[in-house]
Design a protein around this motif. Structure first.
Motif, PDB file in Angstrom:
ATOM      1  N   ARG A 147      78.377  32.115  47.600  1.00  0.00           N
ATOM      2  CA  ARG A 147      79.037  30.813  47.611  1.00  0.00           C
ATOM      3  C   ARG A 147      80.367  30.879  46.843  1.00  0.00           C
ATOM      4  NH1 ARG A 147      79.487  25.360  49.497  1.00  0.00           N
ATOM      5  NH2 ARG A 147      81.565  25.289  48.672  1.00  0.00           N
ATOM      6  N   SER A 153      82.508  24.921  40.051  1.00  0.00           N
ATOM      7  CA  SER A 153      81.326  24.924  40.915  1.00  0.00           C
ATOM      8  C   SER A 153      81.516  23.903  42.014  1.00  0.00           C
ATOM      9  CB  SER A 153      80.084  24.592  40.106  1.00  0.00           C
ATOM     10  OG  SER A 153      80.236  23.319  39.527  1.00  0.00           O
ATOM     11  N   TRP A 154      81.359  24.402  43.212  1.00  0.00           N
ATOM     12  CA  TRP A 154      81.510  23.534  44.360  1.00  0.00           C
ATOM     13  C   TRP A 154      80.259  23.628  45.201  1.00  0.00           C
ATOM     14  CZ3 TRP A 154      87.371  24.346  45.285  1.00  0.00           C
ATOM     15  CH2 TRP A 154      88.040  23.112  45.151  1.00  0.00           C
ATOM     16  N   ARG A 155      79.749  22.495  45.655  1.00  0.00           N
ATOM     17  CA  ARG A 155      78.567  22.518  46.517  1.00  0.00           C
ATOM     18  C   ARG A 155      78.871  21.867  47.849  1.00  0.00           C
ATOM     19  NH1 ARG A 155      74.843  18.860  43.607  1.00  0.00           N
ATOM     20  NH2 ARG A 155      76.824  17.887  43.056  1.00  0.00           N
ATOM     21  N   ASP A 156      80.180  21.622  48.078  1.00  0.00           N
ATOM     22  CA  ASP A 156      80.556  20.834  49.252  1.00  0.00           C
ATOM     23  C   ASP A 156      80.351  21.614  50.554  1.00  0.00           C
ATOM     24  OD1 ASP A 156      82.648  22.495  48.201  1.00  0.00           O
ATOM     25  OD2 ASP A 156      83.923  21.682  49.770  1.00  0.00           O
ATOM     26  N   HIS A 157      80.382  20.885  51.657  1.00  0.00           N
ATOM     27  CA  HIS A 157      80.348  21.453  53.001  1.00  0.00           C
ATOM     28  C   HIS A 157      79.126  22.338  53.240  1.00  0.00           C
ATOM     29  CE1 HIS A 157      84.649  20.360  52.652  1.00  0.00           C
ATOM     30  NE2 HIS A 157      84.526  20.104  53.931  1.00  0.00           N
TER      31      HIS A 157
END
Lengths: 293, 314
Positions: free
Chosen positions: B155, B96-100
């Motif tokens: 996402r 899980s990535w929430r970056d940018h």
């Protein structure tokens, strides 16, 4: 599969530095077009400019200058600490938590570009504050137009050295804290305390004597003093400690912070980068979620 | 560009070679002698219960974690001392990535793709064309949306796109389809097949969806208690667990169920014996899920047994 890249490492490094600068620029545009950031910029700077307006008719410790004349350079100095130290620490803490740093680590030369971007953005942000205060000063304080070229050069020198003296320490805090919330708490509250005792909004001579060495141990005081030194006429030195500007000590202290910071920060950052992994981001995310729940 | 699949016994050198990999934190042993290889263009699924060491294994292969012991080679290099040229040949999709969040989809892909340009080669031009990539993952109409405003599935597709923008030789996918609707899942499977078949990308994925593993993977590795307890295709795995196939039928209005070791033979005998009396015949081969549960349970009931891999079966 047996392709071998013939890239010279040095050109890939230059490429990454360029990408880092571009990244910092893009992030600055994101900030300027973000509603929450816009409100923060307007409100914060509005408050500070408001202080200048209110202080315009108060007297600076019997020197005959208006108090606002001394506060403006103080604000410019404080702005450097906010952008260099607090901004860097918070950005790093947040971006460790959301995975931006791990993304950088997964990308070839991404870490290098990331650090270049952090420096670029911090300098741009701080420069924006500088411009806002200077423009406000030109309208509010007629004396500013009399500052000689040498004064402006010194302002630039203190600005750049101040960034060097504060950013590495911001990176150290941002790399060490466990969460973005801690990053904010550990920088914002000490910032307020240091600003209060460092003679930014009111001459430090009005503070109890025992607080002077405390303030003088940190860059906040010296950035304020350095900016006053750069922008104020000699007569205003009467409101300084010992009744004079301490130009050499200013550069000495800021230089020492910069040198030590540039020595320590890369090690701390390397250690932090080594530890960054998917599961590290996951567990921080889980903790952050718990905190909200 | 398709990579020729070398079928000679020696074969091309493996993309991943792990031999007796061990990892422990203090007294806690996470990986206890893991060995496997991945050949170029192969799609490998790494399965296992939570805490079996899947993430640790992948992080060691990605060069994000230092192992305690054992030999690991990824793209011919030990990840522990790999450089950025090696890094440029990997694609990584984390859980899980929430970056940018503030970046727009196309802007982010263009920016992150640019890091791979110095590592482009005539046979593997890097980065991928961003418009093509957007079409591949189905984000064309969201190209100008901010990453932070995408839905969970969108996402995830962006994360996959970022993972492959550098046209990787080796791609790590950590539970890639979590939060996908069935259509998105099917589209994603197409992307994986295309990468493996057309680009020759070697793919190592973890998933909890056994159906997905069966559909995508050439080979399945089951990790339990820090060891590979099974290594083979889905068919090989069901053979390995001495698969009893379920046979159901009816005779004279009565319904019967039997677990047969050799279903074909059992059914033949059934007809020889009862002929036309047999109805409602149903032969249900063990699913990968059955094999998986058996293998994991077998291991959990007696972890001391020497793990049997399927090398012998092949």
């Amino acid at each position: 599969m047996s392709d071998t890249t013939t890239t010279r490492p040095s050109s890939a490094v230059t490429h990454a530095v360029r990408l880092g600068v571009r990244r910092g620029g893009i992030e600055m545009m994101h900030s300027l077009t973000n509603r929450a950031d816009q409100i923060w910029i307007v409100v914060m700077n509005g408050i500070f400019v408001g202080v200048l307006v209110l202080q315009r008719n108060s007297d600076l410790a019997g020197t005959g200058f208006s108090l606002a004349v001394a506060t403006l350079p103080g604000l410019i100095g404080m702005n450097v600490v906010m952008g260099g130290w607090m901004g860097t620490a918070q950005m790093l803490a947040v971006e460790r938590e959301d995975g931006t740093l791990l993304r950088a680590k997964s990308t070839p030369h991404g870490m290098l570009a990331y650090l270049v971007a952090r420096v670029t953005l911090a300098v741009l942000n701080t420069a924006l504050g500088l411009v806002i205060f200077l423009v406000a000063g030109l309208f509010l304080l007629p004396g500013l137009t009399d500052v000689p070229l040498s004064g402006w050069l010194m302002l630039l020198a203190v600005f750049l050295l101040g960034m060097l003296a504060t950013m590495p320490w911001g990176a150290v805090v941002g790399a060490s804290v466990k969460s973005a919330g801690a990053g904010f708490g550990l920088t914002f509250l000490p910032m307020i305390a240091l600003i209060a005792i460092s003679g930014i909004f009111y001459p430090i001579t009005g503070m109890p004597d025992w607080l002077h060495p405390v303030a003088q141990a940190f860059p906040v005081y010296w950035l304020g003093a350095g900016m006053r030194d750069a922008l104020l006429p000699d007569a205003a030195a009467a409101a300084e400690l010992g009744g004079q500007f301490h130009t050499l000590t200013t550069f000495g202290v800021l230089g020492a912070y910069a040198a030590l910071g540039l020595l320590v920060a890369p090690r701390v950052l390397r250690a932090m980068a080594r530890k960054e992994s998917g599961s590290a981001v996951e567990s921080r995310k889980a903790k952050a979620m718990q905190g909200w729940g | 560009m398709p990579v020729p699949h070398d079928s000679s016994p020696s074969g091309p050198s493996p993309v991943i070679a792990v031999n007796d990999l061990r990892m422990s934190y203090g007294d806690h042993v996470v990986l206890d002698g893991v060995s496997f290889t991945a050949r170029p263009g192969e799609v490998l699924a790494l399965l296992g219960p939570n805490g079996a060491g899947k993430s640790t294994t992948i992080e060691i292969l990605e060069g994000f974690r230092h192992r305690s012991d054992g030999d690991v080679t990824v793209l011919g290099v030990d990840p522990a001392d790999a450089d950025e040229t090696w890094r440029a040949r990997l694609g990584i999709v984390q859980q899980s990535w929430r970056d940018h969040g503030r970046w727009r989809v196309r802007q982010l892909l263009t920016h992150l793709g640019a890091y791979y340009a110095p590592f482009s080669t005539p046979s593997r031009p890097r980065p991928m064309d961003v418009d093509e990539l957007l079409a591949t993952v189905g984000l064309t109409e969201h190209a100008d949306q901010k990453a932070g405003a995408l839905s969970g599935g969108q996402r995830r597709r962006l994360d996959v796109a970022i993972g492959i923008v550098g046209r990787p030789d080796l791609l790590f996918l950590d539970e890639p389809t979590t939060g996908f609707d069935p259509q998105a899942r099917r589209d994603f499977h197409d992307v994986v097949h295309r990468l493996a078949d057309l680009e020759g990308t070697t793919i190592l994925l973890t998933t909890h969806d056994l159906d997905e593993a069966e559909k995508l993977a050439d080979r399945i590795l089951i990790l339990a208690g820090g060891r590979i307890v099974a290594d083979g295709s889905a068919a090989e795995l069901s053979r390995e667990v001495e698969g009893r196939t379920e046979v159901r039928w009816s005779r004279d209005g009565e319904y019967y169920v039997h677990a047969a070791a050799d279903a074909t033979r059992f059914v033949r005998e059934l007809f020889e014996q009862h002929g036309d009396a047999i109805g409602d015949l149903e032969v249900r081969r063990r699913t990968l899920e059955d094999s998986y549960m058996t293998l994991v349970q077998r291991f959990e009931s007696d972890p001391s047994t020497e793990a049997r891999t399927l090398e012998a079966v092949r």
